[in-house]
Design a protein around this motif. Sequence first.
Motif, short mmCIF file in Angstrom:
data_model
loop_
_atom_site.label_atom_id
_atom_site.label_comp_id
_atom_site.label_asym_id
_atom_site.label_seq_id
_atom_site.Cartn_x
_atom_site.Cartn_y
_atom_site.Cartn_z
N LYS A 9 14.60 35.92 -63.03
CA LYS A 9 15.35 34.66 -62.96
C LYS A 9 15.08 33.85 -64.23
CE LYS A 9 15.46 34.30 -57.94
NZ LYS A 9 15.35 35.69 -57.70
N VAL A 10 16.14 33.29 -64.77
CA VAL A 10 16.03 32.44 -65.95
C VAL A 10 16.70 31.11 -65.62
CG1 VAL A 10 18.11 33.38 -67.05
CG2 VAL A 10 16.41 32.27 -68.45
N GLN A 11 15.99 30.03 -65.95
CA GLN A 11 16.54 28.70 -65.71
C GLN A 11 16.64 27.99 -67.05
OE1 GLN A 11 14.47 26.36 -62.80
NE2 GLN A 11 16.08 24.84 -62.72
N PHE A 12 17.83 27.50 -67.33
CA PHE A 12 18.09 26.81 -68.59
C PHE A 12 17.69 25.33 -68.46
CE2 PHE A 12 20.86 30.51 -68.82
CZ PHE A 12 20.59 30.96 -70.11
N PRO A 13 17.54 24.63 -69.59
CA PRO A 13 17.12 23.22 -69.54
C PRO A 13 18.01 22.34 -68.66
CG PRO A 13 16.96 24.02 -71.79
CD PRO A 13 17.60 25.12 -70.98
N ASN A 14 19.30 22.68 -68.54
CA ASN A 14 20.19 21.87 -67.69
C ASN A 14 20.09 22.30 -66.22
OD1 ASN A 14 21.53 24.31 -67.57
ND2 ASN A 14 23.51 23.47 -68.18
N GLU A 15 19.11 23.16 -65.92
CA GLU A 15 18.79 23.64 -64.58
C GLU A 15 19.75 24.70 -64.04
OE1 GLU A 15 17.54 20.69 -61.76
OE2 GLU A 15 16.31 19.66 -63.24
N ASP A 16 20.66 25.23 -64.89
CA ASP A 16 21.45 26.38 -64.49
C ASP A 16 20.49 27.54 -64.26
OD1 ASP A 16 23.81 25.02 -64.74
OD2 ASP A 16 24.44 25.98 -66.61
N LEU A 17 20.66 28.22 -63.14
CA LEU A 17 19.79 29.33 -62.80
C LEU A 17 20.59 30.63 -62.76
CD1 LEU A 17 16.93 30.22 -61.81
CD2 LEU A 17 17.76 29.82 -59.49
N PHE A 18 20.08 31.66 -63.42
CA PHE A 18 20.72 32.97 -63.43
C PHE A 18 19.70 34.02 -63.05
CE2 PHE A 18 23.43 30.57 -66.24
CZ PHE A 18 24.70 31.06 -65.96
N GLU A 19 20.17 35.04 -62.36
CA GLU A 19 19.33 36.21 -62.09
C GLU A 19 19.85 37.34 -62.96
OE1 GLU A 19 18.38 39.37 -58.60
OE2 GLU A 19 18.26 37.25 -58.05
N LEU A 20 18.96 37.91 -63.74
CA LEU A 20 19.31 39.01 -64.63
C LEU A 20 18.92 40.32 -63.93
CD1 LEU A 20 17.92 37.45 -67.92
CD2 LEU A 20 20.25 37.31 -67.01
N ASP A 21 19.84 41.26 -63.88
CA ASP A 21 19.59 42.49 -63.13
C ASP A 21 18.38 43.25 -63.66
OD1 ASP A 21 21.75 41.88 -61.51
OD2 ASP A 21 23.15 43.13 -62.64
N LEU A 61 21.71 32.99 -74.07
CA LEU A 61 20.43 33.66 -74.27
C LEU A 61 20.15 33.92 -75.74
CD1 LEU A 61 20.62 36.26 -71.35
CD2 LEU A 61 19.07 34.28 -71.50
N GLY A 62 21.15 33.74 -76.59
CA GLY A 62 20.98 33.95 -78.02
C GLY A 62 20.82 35.42 -78.40
N LEU A 63 21.42 36.30 -77.59
CA LEU A 63 21.29 37.73 -77.84
C LEU A 63 22.50 38.26 -78.60
CD1 LEU A 63 19.98 39.20 -74.47
CD2 LEU A 63 18.75 39.02 -76.63
N ASP A 64 22.23 39.11 -79.56
CA ASP A 64 23.28 39.89 -80.20
C ASP A 64 23.92 40.74 -79.11
OD1 ASP A 64 24.26 42.47 -81.41
OD2 ASP A 64 23.73 41.41 -83.26
N GLY A 65 25.22 40.94 -79.18
CA GLY A 65 25.93 41.69 -78.16
C GLY A 65 25.45 43.11 -77.96
N ARG A 66 24.79 43.68 -78.96
CA ARG A 66 24.24 45.04 -78.80
C ARG A 66 23.13 45.07 -77.77
NH1 ARG A 66 21.91 46.27 -84.30
NH2 ARG A 66 21.42 44.07 -84.07
#
Length: 172
Positions: free
Chosen positions: A80-92, A125-130
């Motif tokens: 689980k990742v929570q962003f500063p604005n409190e959006d919460l995502f679960e990454l598989d 997440l600031g990830l390159d698409g690769r």
Amino acid sequence: MAQKDVGAITKICRSWYDGALLSKYFYQKNEKVLRLGLQTATPARLFFTGGWLEWFALSTVLKLQDTFQKTPISVARGAKVQFPNEDLFELDVVALFEKQLFVIECKSGEFRSEINRLSRLQKRLGLDGRFFVICSPQLDEAQAKSMTAMYGISFVNLQMLAPHIQRTLAAG
């Protein structure tokens, strides 16, 4: 259906029944009717709702440890990742190869309506698409390549997942 196809389907269903993914399995040969009852246990339900694909991705990454013996690897499923604005995502599945993060989103069903949301998540997440991968067993190689080119994130099927990670890490 051809008898060969009926045989293949009943073989799969029988193995699911033997493995307790199904609570009931009846094949009426004369009518060519198959009756199945899905197991209500959580692990069995997760299998049919795509949980198997997350385990596949996780085990694929873990098998790569042999290839990258000198590279420390950390792996998590359902992070689980929570962003500063409190959006919460679960990454598989997330994998950290030394200092390079990979995110693998597993989609066993229809996912095209989620591409925009996943693309925004990749950017947040600031990830390159690769390094942001959507793994779907429904994609053939041509579809995966064209979607990768169109959306700038990586689309792979089951056979393409490990080679994609290996190539991407080797390229730096």
